[in-house]
Design an enzyme around this catalytic site. Structure first.
Site, PDB file in Angstrom:
ATOM      1  N   ASP A  72      32.584  50.451  40.110  1.00  0.00           N
ATOM      2  CA  ASP A  72      32.107  50.294  39.816  1.00  0.00           C
ATOM      3  C   ASP A  72      31.043  50.525  38.788  1.00  0.00           C
ATOM      4  OD1 ASP A  72      29.352  48.235  41.507  1.00  0.00           O
ATOM      5  OD2 ASP A  72      28.546  49.835  40.487  1.00  0.00           O
ATOM      6  N   THR A  73      30.567  49.328  38.093  1.00  0.00           N
ATOM      7  CA  THR A  73      30.159  49.240  36.198  1.00  0.00           C
ATOM      8  C   THR A  73      28.125  49.273  36.371  1.00  0.00           C
ATOM      9  OG1 THR A  73      32.122  48.842  35.607  1.00  0.00           O
ATOM     10  CG2 THR A  73      30.683  48.700  33.796  1.00  0.00           C
TER      11      THR A  73
END
Length: 197
Positions: A72-73
């Site tokens: 996840d960014t």
């Protein structure tokens, strides 16, 4: 038996980056995973928290010798997490906030097997020049960055004209810290490397 890598993402950018490592992988998708997080969680811990939540959703689908990669960014500016914009107005607001200052791009990654799990985060600092309203409108209208955290892709037009400098991994800003992932896979798992024949 060799380990098999599973990418738990349908992101074209993540698939492209992982292919660049020269490691075979398959894509496996589970939709509608809860990506919420406690509101009091420090911003730098959010992407790892979400990558672990994604990994938990894949536990029942895993088999022996599989390594599942979840990620996840998030984009953090002025202490605020910028997710994916819902529409053009929100994309304009996000890019106006990023204009003329630095922000952090943090990617949390979790590597999971049936036996154990390892998580880490990689941070890159990005500096934007002052963006004009016309530049922001052109980018949003032509590139429609509604699937990107912070409303931009560094590999697109806005990155060419707006990013003054970065500190850290460029590929992390695209969505995966591939250098760190390569080292983790090399150290922990039995994968064929491009230089092996």
């Amino acid at each position: 038996m060799k380990n098999r890598l599973v990418l738990a993402s349908n992101s074209p950018r993540r698939k492209e980056l992982l292919r660049g490592l020269g490691i075979d992988f398959e894509v496996r998708l589970i939709r509608d995973i809860d990506e919420s997080y406690p509101h009091d969680l420090p911003t730098n811990e959010v992407p790892v928290h979400i990558s672990k939540a994604k990994a938990a959703a894949y536990l029942d689908t895993m088999t022996e010798n599989e390594v599942v990669l979840t990620a996840d960014t998030v984009v953090v500016c002025d202490g605020k997490i910028l997710g994916k914009p819902h529409d053009a107005d929100e994309a304009h607001q996000m890019l106006a906030l990023l204009s003329g200052k630095s922000h952090e791009v943090i990617t949390g990654v979790t590597l999971s097997t049936l036996q154990w799990q390892r998580s880490f985060a990689v941070t890159t600092v990005v500096w934007f020049k002052e963006l004009t309203a016309d530049e922001i409108s052109f980018y949003v209208d032509c590139y429609r960055p509604f699937d990107k955290a912070g409303a931009y892709g560094i590999q697109e037009w806005i990155g060419y004209v707006g990013v003054q400098r970065i500190e850290g991994s460029y590929f992390n800003v695209m969505g995966l810290p591939v250098q760190r992932i390569y080292d983790e896979l090399k150290d922990c798992f039995d994968f064929l490397h491009p230089f092996e024949v």
